[in-house]
Design a protein around this motif. Structure first.
Motif, short mmCIF file in Angstrom:
data_model
loop_
_atom_site.label_atom_id
_atom_site.label_comp_id
_atom_site.label_asym_id
_atom_site.label_seq_id
_atom_site.Cartn_x
_atom_site.Cartn_y
_atom_site.Cartn_z
N GLN A 75 0.80 -1.20 0.00
CA GLN A 75 0.00 0.00 0.00
C GLN A 75 0.84 1.27 0.00
O GLN A 75 0.31 2.36 -0.05
N GLN A 76 2.16 1.13 0.04
CA GLN A 76 3.02 2.30 0.13
C GLN A 76 2.86 3.23 -1.07
O GLN A 76 2.70 4.41 -0.92
N ARG A 77 2.92 2.67 -2.28
CA ARG A 77 2.73 3.51 -3.47
C ARG A 77 2.52 2.61 -4.68
O ARG A 77 2.90 1.44 -4.67
N PRO A 78 1.94 3.16 -5.76
CA PRO A 78 1.72 2.36 -6.97
C PRO A 78 3.05 1.84 -7.51
O PRO A 78 4.07 2.52 -7.46
N GLY A 79 3.04 0.62 -8.02
CA GLY A 79 4.25 0.02 -8.58
C GLY A 79 5.13 -0.63 -7.55
O GLY A 79 6.16 -1.19 -7.88
N ALA A 80 4.74 -0.59 -6.27
CA ALA A 80 5.59 -1.15 -5.21
C ALA A 80 5.74 -2.66 -5.36
O ALA A 80 6.78 -3.21 -5.05
N MET A 81 4.69 -3.33 -5.84
CA MET A 81 4.78 -4.79 -5.99
C MET A 81 5.92 -5.16 -6.92
O MET A 81 6.75 -5.99 -6.59
N GLU A 82 5.95 -4.54 -8.10
CA GLU A 82 6.99 -4.88 -9.07
C GLU A 82 8.36 -4.47 -8.56
O GLU A 82 9.33 -5.19 -8.69
N GLU A 83 8.43 -3.30 -7.96
CA GLU A 83 9.70 -2.77 -7.48
C GLU A 83 10.29 -3.67 -6.40
O GLU A 83 11.49 -3.84 -6.30
N ARG A 84 9.45 -4.28 -5.60
CA ARG A 84 9.93 -5.12 -4.50
C ARG A 84 10.08 -6.58 -4.91
O ARG A 84 10.35 -7.43 -4.09
N GLY A 85 9.85 -6.89 -6.18
CA GLY A 85 10.07 -8.25 -6.66
C GLY A 85 8.88 -9.16 -6.50
O GLY A 85 9.02 -10.37 -6.57
N TRP A 86 7.70 -8.62 -6.30
CA TRP A 86 6.51 -9.46 -6.17
C TRP A 86 6.00 -9.84 -7.54
O TRP A 86 5.88 -9.01 -8.42
N ARG A 87 5.69 -11.10 -7.70
CA ARG A 87 5.11 -11.56 -8.95
C ARG A 87 3.60 -11.56 -8.80
O ARG A 87 3.09 -11.77 -7.71
N SER A 88 2.92 -11.35 -9.90
CA SER A 88 1.47 -11.39 -9.80
C SER A 88 1.08 -12.79 -9.34
O SER A 88 1.64 -13.78 -9.78
N GLY A 89 0.16 -12.87 -8.44
CA GLY A 89 -0.22 -14.14 -7.85
C GLY A 89 0.58 -14.47 -6.61
O GLY A 89 0.25 -15.39 -5.89
N GLY A 90 1.64 -13.73 -6.34
CA GLY A 90 2.46 -13.98 -5.15
C GLY A 90 1.74 -13.57 -3.89
O GLY A 90 1.99 -14.09 -2.82
N TYR A 91 0.83 -12.63 -4.02
CA TYR A 91 0.04 -12.19 -2.87
C TYR A 91 -1.43 -12.40 -3.22
O TYR A 91 -1.91 -11.89 -4.21
N GLN A 92 -2.09 -13.20 -2.44
CA GLN A 92 -3.49 -13.48 -2.69
C GLN A 92 -4.29 -13.07 -1.47
O GLN A 92 -3.79 -13.06 -0.37
N ALA A 93 -5.55 -12.73 -1.70
CA ALA A 93 -6.41 -12.42 -0.56
C ALA A 93 -6.45 -13.66 0.32
O ALA A 93 -6.54 -14.77 -0.17
N MET A 94 -6.35 -13.45 1.61
CA MET A 94 -6.29 -14.58 2.52
C MET A 94 -7.66 -15.22 2.66
O MET A 94 -8.66 -14.55 2.77
N LYS A 95 -7.65 -16.54 2.64
CA LYS A 95 -8.86 -17.31 2.88
C LYS A 95 -8.63 -18.03 4.19
O LYS A 95 -7.71 -18.81 4.29
N SER A 96 -9.41 -17.77 5.16
CA SER A 96 -9.25 -18.28 6.52
C SER A 96 -7.82 -18.07 6.99
O SER A 96 -7.41 -16.95 7.20
N ASP A 97 -7.05 -19.14 7.12
CA ASP A 97 -5.70 -19.04 7.65
C ASP A 97 -4.63 -19.22 6.59
O ASP A 97 -3.47 -19.40 6.91
N ALA A 98 -4.99 -19.17 5.30
CA ALA A 98 -4.02 -19.42 4.24
C ALA A 98 -3.19 -18.17 3.94
O ALA A 98 -3.67 -17.06 4.11
N PHE A 99 -1.95 -18.38 3.54
CA PHE A 99 -1.13 -17.26 3.11
C PHE A 99 -0.11 -17.75 2.11
O PHE A 99 0.19 -18.93 2.03
N ASP A 100 0.40 -16.85 1.30
CA ASP A 100 1.43 -17.15 0.31
C ASP A 100 2.36 -15.95 0.28
O ASP A 100 1.92 -14.84 -0.02
N TYR A 101 3.62 -16.13 0.62
CA TYR A 101 4.58 -15.03 0.72
C TYR A 101 5.76 -15.36 -0.18
O TYR A 101 6.42 -16.38 0.03
N GLN A 102 5.99 -14.55 -1.20
CA GLN A 102 7.12 -14.77 -2.09
C GLN A 102 7.94 -13.49 -2.17
O GLN A 102 7.38 -12.41 -2.29
N LEU A 103 9.24 -13.63 -2.11
CA LEU A 103 10.14 -12.48 -2.18
C LEU A 103 11.24 -12.81 -3.17
O LEU A 103 11.94 -13.80 -3.01
#
Length: 156
Positions: A75-103
């Protein structure tokens, strides 16, 4: 006049209903940062994991306040995902207790240590099996220069 926050050890002695009531009142008068500082928590993840451990998370945290491990970064600023190395799909809305963290990025030692420390605090509350692939490689000075040159080139 705002109700004074209890020290963490006193708060933990309360029953669950009292804990929920206190936190709901404090949230009206204090910020999450105030609560973290009063309880000597370095990161918000510690607060949220405490709530999960006490089994009061769902009763205290509003849907709009829910903590996701990368929410602050994204949420810091637009484009932060790409700048920090996040791939699309690397962050998904959490369902119950699930998480996916890629760096997938290059960071200075202290920055990487901070990210790993925050992740470690988050994982302390996880009781399920977790799959991990981790590769940390120190770059040679010429590799660092090549990477910074690539990042500064403008597309034509």
């Amino acid at each position: 006049m705002p109700e004074k926050m209890l020290p963490l050890d006193e708060f933990l002695k309360l029953d669950a209903d009292e804990q929920v009531e206190k936190l709901k009142r404090w949230k009206m008068d204090y910020t999450l940062k105030d609560i973290r500082e009063a309880w000597n928590f370095k990161h918000s993840a510690q607060y949220y994991m405490l709530l999960k451990k006490l089994r009061i998370y769902e009763r205290v945290v509003n849907k709009s306040d829910k903590f996701y491990p990368v929410q602050e970064q994204l949420q810091q600023r637009p484009g932060a995902m790409e700048e920090r190395g996040w791939r699309s799909g690397g962050y998904q809305a959490m369902k119950s207790d699930a998480f996916d963290y890629q760096l997938n990025t290059t960071l200075k030692g202290p920055d990487l240590a901070d990210k790993l420390e925050r992740l470690a605090h988050f994982l302390k509350g996880e009781q399920k099996d977790i799959s991990i692939k981790l590769s940390i490689v120190a770059l040679e000075p010429q590799e660092q220069q090549a990477q910074s040159d690539e990042g500064s080139q403008q597309p034509e």
